[in-house]
Scaffold this motif. Structure first.
Motif, PDB file in Angstrom:
ATOM      1  N   VAL A  14     106.668 -13.455  -7.257  1.00 41.33           N
ATOM      2  CA  VAL A  14     107.327 -12.275  -7.813  1.00 41.33           C
ATOM      3  C   VAL A  14     106.839 -11.945  -9.215  1.00 41.33           C
ATOM      4  CG1 VAL A  14     109.573 -11.374  -8.579  1.00 41.33           C
ATOM      5  CG2 VAL A  14     109.370 -12.506  -6.355  1.00 41.33           C
ATOM      6  N   PRO A  15     106.675 -12.935 -10.120  1.00 40.23           N
ATOM      7  CA  PRO A  15     106.194 -12.565 -11.466  1.00 40.23           C
ATOM      8  C   PRO A  15     104.819 -11.901 -11.446  1.00 40.23           C
ATOM      9  CG  PRO A  15     107.123 -14.774 -11.484  1.00 40.23           C
ATOM     10  CD  PRO A  15     107.027 -14.364 -10.053  1.00 40.23           C
ATOM     11  N   VAL A  16     103.946 -12.329 -10.510  1.00 35.60           N
ATOM     12  CA  VAL A  16     102.624 -11.723 -10.431  1.00 35.60           C
ATOM     13  C   VAL A  16     102.740 -10.261 -10.021  1.00 35.60           C
ATOM     14  CG1 VAL A  16     100.400 -11.798  -9.238  1.00 35.60           C
ATOM     15  CG2 VAL A  16     101.500 -13.922  -9.972  1.00 35.60           C
ATOM     16  N   VAL A  17     103.534  -9.993  -8.973  1.00 34.58           N
ATOM     17  CA  VAL A  17     103.726  -8.620  -8.506  1.00 34.58           C
ATOM     18  C   VAL A  17     104.359  -7.779  -9.604  1.00 34.58           C
ATOM     19  CG1 VAL A  17     104.867  -7.179  -6.782  1.00 34.58           C
ATOM     20  CG2 VAL A  17     103.920  -9.403  -6.132  1.00 34.58           C
ATOM     21  N   GLN A  18     105.307  -8.352 -10.304  1.00 39.77           N
ATOM     22  CA  GLN A  18     105.990  -7.616 -11.374  1.00 39.77           C
ATOM     23  C   GLN A  18     105.004  -7.235 -12.482  1.00 39.77           C
ATOM     24  OE1 GLN A  18     109.208  -9.836 -13.096  1.00 39.77           O
ATOM     25  NE2 GLN A  18     110.280  -7.993 -13.745  1.00 39.77           N
ATOM     26  N   ASN A  19     104.125  -8.172 -12.816  1.00 43.17           N
ATOM     27  CA  ASN A  19     103.133  -7.899 -13.857  1.00 43.17           C
ATOM     28  C   ASN A  19     102.157  -6.794 -13.421  1.00 43.17           C
ATOM     29  OD1 ASN A  19     101.704  -8.426 -16.350  1.00 43.17           O
ATOM     30  ND2 ASN A  19     100.149  -9.427 -15.080  1.00 43.17           N
ATOM     31  N   VAL A  20     101.724  -6.826 -12.136  1.00 46.22           N
ATOM     32  CA  VAL A  20     100.806  -5.802 -11.619  1.00 46.22           C
ATOM     33  C   VAL A  20     101.468  -4.433 -11.642  1.00 46.22           C
ATOM     34  CG1 VAL A  20      99.583  -5.026  -9.571  1.00 46.22           C
ATOM     35  CG2 VAL A  20      99.462  -7.427 -10.269  1.00 46.22           C
ATOM     36  N   ILE A  21     102.733  -4.373 -11.230  1.00 41.49           N
ATOM     37  CA  ILE A  21     103.432  -3.082 -11.206  1.00 41.49           C
ATOM     38  C   ILE A  21     103.578  -2.515 -12.616  1.00 41.49           C
ATOM     39  CG2 ILE A  21     105.634  -1.993 -10.666  1.00 41.49           C
ATOM     40  CD1 ILE A  21     105.843  -3.849  -8.251  1.00 41.49           C
ATOM     41  N   LYS A  22     103.848  -3.384 -13.588  1.00 42.57           N
ATOM     42  CA  LYS A  22     103.908  -2.913 -14.961  1.00 42.57           C
ATOM     43  C   LYS A  22     102.559  -2.309 -15.389  1.00 42.57           C
ATOM     44  CE  LYS A  22     107.462  -6.081 -16.661  1.00 42.57           C
ATOM     45  NZ  LYS A  22     107.733  -7.203 -17.599  1.00 42.57           N
ATOM     46  N   GLN A  23     101.484  -2.991 -14.991  1.00 45.92           N
ATOM     47  CA  GLN A  23     100.167  -2.488 -15.345  1.00 45.92           C
ATOM     48  C   GLN A  23      99.870  -1.155 -14.654  1.00 45.92           C
ATOM     49  OE1 GLN A  23      98.426  -3.736 -17.637  1.00 45.92           O
ATOM     50  NE2 GLN A  23      96.417  -2.758 -17.442  1.00 45.92           N
ATOM     51  N   ILE A  24     100.314  -1.024 -13.392  1.00 45.98           N
ATOM     52  CA  ILE A  24     100.114   0.229 -12.653  1.00 45.98           C
ATOM     53  C   ILE A  24     100.788   1.393 -13.371  1.00 45.98           C
ATOM     54  CG2 ILE A  24     100.724   1.444 -10.539  1.00 45.98           C
ATOM     55  CD1 ILE A  24     100.260  -1.196  -9.043  1.00 45.98           C
ATOM     56  N   TYR A  25     102.033   1.186 -13.790  1.00 44.27           N
ATOM     57  CA  TYR A  25     102.741   2.254 -14.486  1.00 44.27           C
ATOM     58  C   TYR A  25     102.175   2.483 -15.886  1.00 44.27           C
ATOM     59  CZ  TYR A  25     106.274   2.511 -10.834  1.00 44.27           C
ATOM     60  OH  TYR A  25     106.909   2.703  -9.643  1.00 44.27           O
ATOM     61  N   ARG A  26     101.619   1.429 -16.481  1.00 39.25           N
ATOM     62  CA  ARG A  26     101.062   1.584 -17.817  1.00 39.25           C
ATOM     63  C   ARG A  26      99.837   2.503 -17.814  1.00 39.25           C
ATOM     64  NH1 ARG A  26      97.168  -0.384 -20.960  1.00 39.25           N
ATOM     65  NH2 ARG A  26      96.346  -1.659 -19.281  1.00 39.25           N
ATOM     66  N   VAL A  27      98.990   2.344 -16.754  1.00 35.71           N
ATOM     67  CA  VAL A  27      97.782   3.177 -16.686  1.00 35.71           C
ATOM     68  C   VAL A  27      98.062   4.514 -16.017  1.00 35.71           C
ATOM     69  CG1 VAL A  27      96.325   1.127 -16.651  1.00 35.71           C
ATOM     70  CG2 VAL A  27      97.043   2.150 -14.491  1.00 35.71           C
ATOM     71  N   GLY A  28      99.262   4.702 -15.506  1.00 36.24           N
ATOM     72  CA  GLY A  28      99.605   5.980 -14.885  1.00 36.24           C
ATOM     73  C   GLY A  28      99.025   6.161 -13.505  1.00 36.24           C
ATOM     74  N   ALA A  29      98.865   5.089 -12.736  1.00 35.24           N
ATOM     75  CA  ALA A  29      98.326   5.185 -11.381  1.00 35.24           C
ATOM     76  C   ALA A  29      99.330   5.876 -10.474  1.00 35.24           C
ATOM     77  CB  ALA A  29      97.988   3.796 -10.849  1.00 35.24           C
ATOM     78  N   PRO A  30      98.860   6.707  -9.535  1.00 32.15           N
ATOM     79  CA  PRO A  30      99.766   7.464  -8.636  1.00 32.15           C
ATOM     80  C   PRO A  30     100.288   6.581  -7.493  1.00 32.15           C
ATOM     81  CG  PRO A  30      97.510   8.001  -8.121  1.00 32.15           C
ATOM     82  CD  PRO A  30      97.428   7.082  -9.291  1.00 32.15           C
ATOM     83  N   LEU A  31     101.113   5.576  -7.839  1.00 29.93           N
ATOM     84  CA  LEU A  31     101.626   4.652  -6.832  1.00 29.93           C
ATOM     85  C   LEU A  31     102.629   5.369  -5.943  1.00 29.93           C
ATOM     86  CD1 LEU A  31     101.757   1.701  -5.774  1.00 29.93           C
ATOM     87  CD2 LEU A  31     103.653   1.338  -7.382  1.00 29.93           C
ATOM     88  N   VAL A  32     102.332   5.391  -4.649  1.00 32.18           N
ATOM     89  CA  VAL A  32     103.241   6.025  -3.709  1.00 32.18           C
ATOM     90  C   VAL A  32     104.185   5.027  -3.048  1.00 32.18           C
ATOM     91  CG1 VAL A  32     101.656   5.808  -1.759  1.00 32.18           C
ATOM     92  CG2 VAL A  32     103.343   7.645  -1.768  1.00 32.18           C
TER      93      VAL A  32
END
Length: 741
Positions: free
Chosen positions: A688-706
């Motif tokens: 879970v911490p790994v996934v949480q860190n990746v999601i933070k990075q996704i939102y940080r770069v503004g990726a269009p996560l659907v």
């Protein structure tokens, strides 16, 4: 249930749903971990069975002893050791006595248990492998040293070990709400167990008798010494009193009074009597003198002393007789008649004699008074002399009484101890026990240890508890993503699909889409395609990238599968392998990777020359190629941007398989050029911490996560983690799809 916090509800509805949620979670927990729980219980039960089946059977025999509440008196004497008054403290004391090492030693000596291998380890033969004996795991044990060759210290240690082993073989208990003690002996031999229980009961009773006998004997010896001392003290004090009495001249009489005091009392009494007699005689003499001085003889004659004289009374009687006779003669004869003359002469003679007697009585009274006075004077003189002696002996009498009291006290104490000594001597030979045997131990027919059924059952129950605890620990330690709720709670967006683990005889797992279109994996990929199309109905996404948190999460499988199901539906589909560092799309599809995206971006070949077609689905594939020195520069170039714009116009769907989102920047660069991004997370594997860190990075770069996709899901296990997950429904309708793969 899982979305209850986001939905409006009534308070009563929440109250009714929370217990259901807890019960369902408990049920799912057992469904998830039943293998661990039952496996642990089975292993523990098997170990217990091995131990129990190898254990030596042991037998227990029980004897009961009652503490006497009343004791019959053979002789009416007082005991030196009083009878027991059974209460809680007394019963616990008797239990401690039964557990004493001294009695255990006596049992060893009586039954010769020091020669028994069960209690003497030196006599045991070395056996083979024993599960619970680590010494037997590595060959034979060291040979034992014979008893005769032991040093005194080693012999004492071995003796102590034997006695300790025998003591541990006994279980002593006080029966509640009674005066009964239970003595249980346990041994591998039932007859030996019986003999041990009965022996300890007999020794306990005999020990009580011996203790009382010894206490009485010691008391008798003490009393004898004390009596001898008191006898000497009594004799010495009597002698001291008698010696002082003789030296002081205080010769004893009755009641401890002296002769002087007795004489003083007697003389005092005599003086009182003498004074009374003298006073009486003086009064009598005074009366006589008063009557005499009054004139006439008749006055004197009327005194008491005269009237009491017997001689005068006889003379008076004779005088009366003569007067009567004279009166008779005068009546007959004249005055000159001889008979009258004789009568008158006789009368005169009698009266003369009376006067003489009166004078004698008066003279005698005077003499008596003189004698009484002399006697009184003598008594008074003697009394004064004795009073002086008594007064001088007063101090001596005080000391004598003190000595006499001391002598009497010593004699009283001596007599008391002498009587107690006689009672104790009688009691020495008449000792009875404070306990009696209620029931002797009988030979047990069945072994009390091991209890095979109950032990294995208890081990199984303990195994269940251990399994549950182990499962709870695993649940706490399991921090991987297991369901849609957890993934969505981390901010991964909606869970677009659950892609199950592919099983079966496929050369490559990706073939399941084309080989079995109705399989659950193929259906989940079609679900993913539909979710992407519905994410923006007015402007469906054409450029879709798939990334993951870490390698080996099934990202390439999902990318290939998504592209194939899209191509099967008739859409113009292109699959691009943008993972230039570790390309894998060409392996999944079985195509060449000599020319690919690297060559197209570097201008070595055209797009058309680099494209390859998937024969099984009809989609086009752009492999990664090889020889990329700096992939981020290639992906950040204008060639990449123009390439994607061209592909957007030519294809209905372009699926881009990218590297893990962190720490490489490849995916982050591509994320700014695509329409939608899908995060692939491996079920039950990615922390879970790994996934949480990746999601933070996704939102940080503004990726269009659907949204996200859970890959390699064990559908049967996933159903145990959440009722609302898609996996639950997939598992229920696996038969509908024809296969679980």
């Amino acid at each position: 249930m899982v979305y209850a916090s986001a939905l409006p509800f009534h308070e009563t509805g929440l109250a009714t749903q929370e217990p259901r949620a807890e019960l369902s979670e408990i049920f799912r927990f057992f469904r998830r971990r039943w293998a661990y729980i039952l496996g642990t219980a089975l292993i523990v039960a098997l170990i217990a069975a091995l131990v129990v089946l190898q254990a030596t059977p042991r037998y227990s025999a029980t004897a009961t002893v009652a503490v006497q509440t009343q004791k019959g008196q053979l002789v009416d004497v007082q005991d030196v050791v009083s009878n027991l008054a059974p209460d809680t403290a007394t019963m616990e004391t008797q239990v401690s006595i039964l557990r004493a090492t001294r009695l255990a030693e006596q049992v060893v000596d009586r039954l010769k248990l020091d020669r028994d291998p069960e209690f003497n380890s030196a006599l045991r033969k070395s056996g083979g492998f024993v599960l619970w004996n680590p010494k037997s795991w590595f060959g034979q044990e060291k040979p034992k040293v014979p008893e005769g060759k032991l040093s005194p210290l080693k012999a004492a240690e071995r003796r102590t070990a034997i006695v300790s082993a025998v003591a541990k073989a006994f279980a002593i208990e006080a029966v509640p709400r009674s005066y009964v003690l239970s003595i249980t002996a346990t041994s591998s031999d039932p007859q030996k167990a019986t003999a041990m229980a009965n022996a300890l009961a007999d020794l306990y009773i005999q020990d009580g008798i011996d203790a009382k006998y010894e206490a009485t004997r010691r008391a008798s010896a003490y009393l004898q010494d004390r009596v001898d001392e008191l006898r000497a003290q009594a004799v010495q004090s009597d002698r001291a009193a008698e010696l002082y009495r003789s030296q002081s001249g205080l010769v004893g009489a009755v009641d401890g009074s002296t002769i002087d005091t007795q004489q003083l009392s007697e003389l005092n009494s005599q003086l009182i009597v003498a004074r009374s007699e003298r006073a009486a005689k003086e009064a009598q003499l005074a009366q006589l003198r008063a009557l005499s001085s009054g004139g006439g003889e008749n006055g004197v004659e009327t005194s008491g002393a005269i009237l009491e004289s017997p001689l005068i009374q006889r003379l008076r009687e004779q005088e009366s007789e003569v007067l009567r006779k004279l009166a008779e003669l005068q009546a007959t004869y004249g005055e000159r008649h001889p008979r009258i003359i004789n009568a008158n002469a006789e009368l005169r003679d009698l009266r003369s004699k009376i006067q003489d007697e009166v004078r004698k009585v008066a003279a005698s009274a005077a003499n008596d008074v003189a004698i009484a006075r002399a006697r009184e004077s003598t008594l008074a003189s003697s009394l004064g002399s004795i009073e002086g002696r008594v007064s001088r002996g007063g101090q001596a009498s005080v000391r004598l009484r003190e000595l006499q009291r001391e002598a009497d006290s010593n004699k009283s104490v001596y007599e008391l101890f002498l009587n107690r000594l006689k009672e104790t001597r009688q009691q020495v030979d008449v000792q009875t026990a404070d306990s009696r045997i209620v029931s002797s131990a009988i030979v047990p027919l069945n072994a009390t240890y091991p209890r095979v059924t109950s032990t294995i059952g208890a081990a199984a129950m303990a195994g269940l508890v251990i399994g549950i605890l182990l499962s709870l620990a695993l649940e706490k330690l399991d921090n991987t993503v297991r369901g849609a709720e957890a993934l969505e709670g981390l901010g991964g967006g909606a869970t677009l699909a659950f892609v199950p683990v592919v099983t079966g005889g496929y050369e490559r797992p990706e073939e399941v889409v084309t080989a079995r279109p109705q399989a659950m994996a193929a259906e989940s990929l079609r679900t993913l395609r539909s979710a992407l199309a519905l994410s923006d109905v007015d402007n469906p996404p054409k450029l879709v990238m798939l990334s993951s948190s870490v390698p080996a999460e099934g990202k390439t499988f999902v990318s290939v599968g998504l592209a194939r199901v899209s191509a099967q539906s008739g859409a113009r589909t292109l699959l691009i392998d943008a993972d230039m560092r570790h390309p894998r799309v060409h392996q999944a599809l079985g195509v060449e990777n000599h020319v690919g995206l690297v060559q197209v971006l570097s201008g070595e070949v055209s797009l058309e020359a680099a494209l390859q077609q998937d024969d099984k689905s009809g989609m086009l594939v752009l492999p990664a190629g090889h020889g990329a020195i700096n992939p981020p520069d290639l992906l950040r170039s204008d060639h990449m941007a123009s390439l994607l714009e061209r592909l957007r116009a030519e294809f209905d769907l372009v699926v881009i398989d990218t590297p893990p989102f962190v720490p490489m920047t490849d995916s982050q660069i591509i994320a700014k050029m695509v329409d939608k991004m899908v995060l692939v997370v491996r079920w039950g594997h990615t922390p879970v911490p790994v996934v949480q860190n990746v999601i933070k990075q996704i939102y940080r770069v503004g990726a269009p996560l659907v949204g996200s996709v859970l890959s390699r899901v064990d559908i049967s296990r996933q159903a145990n983690y959440g009722y609302g997950d898609y996996g639950y429904h997939y598992s229920r309708y696996g038969a509908y799809y024809g296969t679980k793969a």
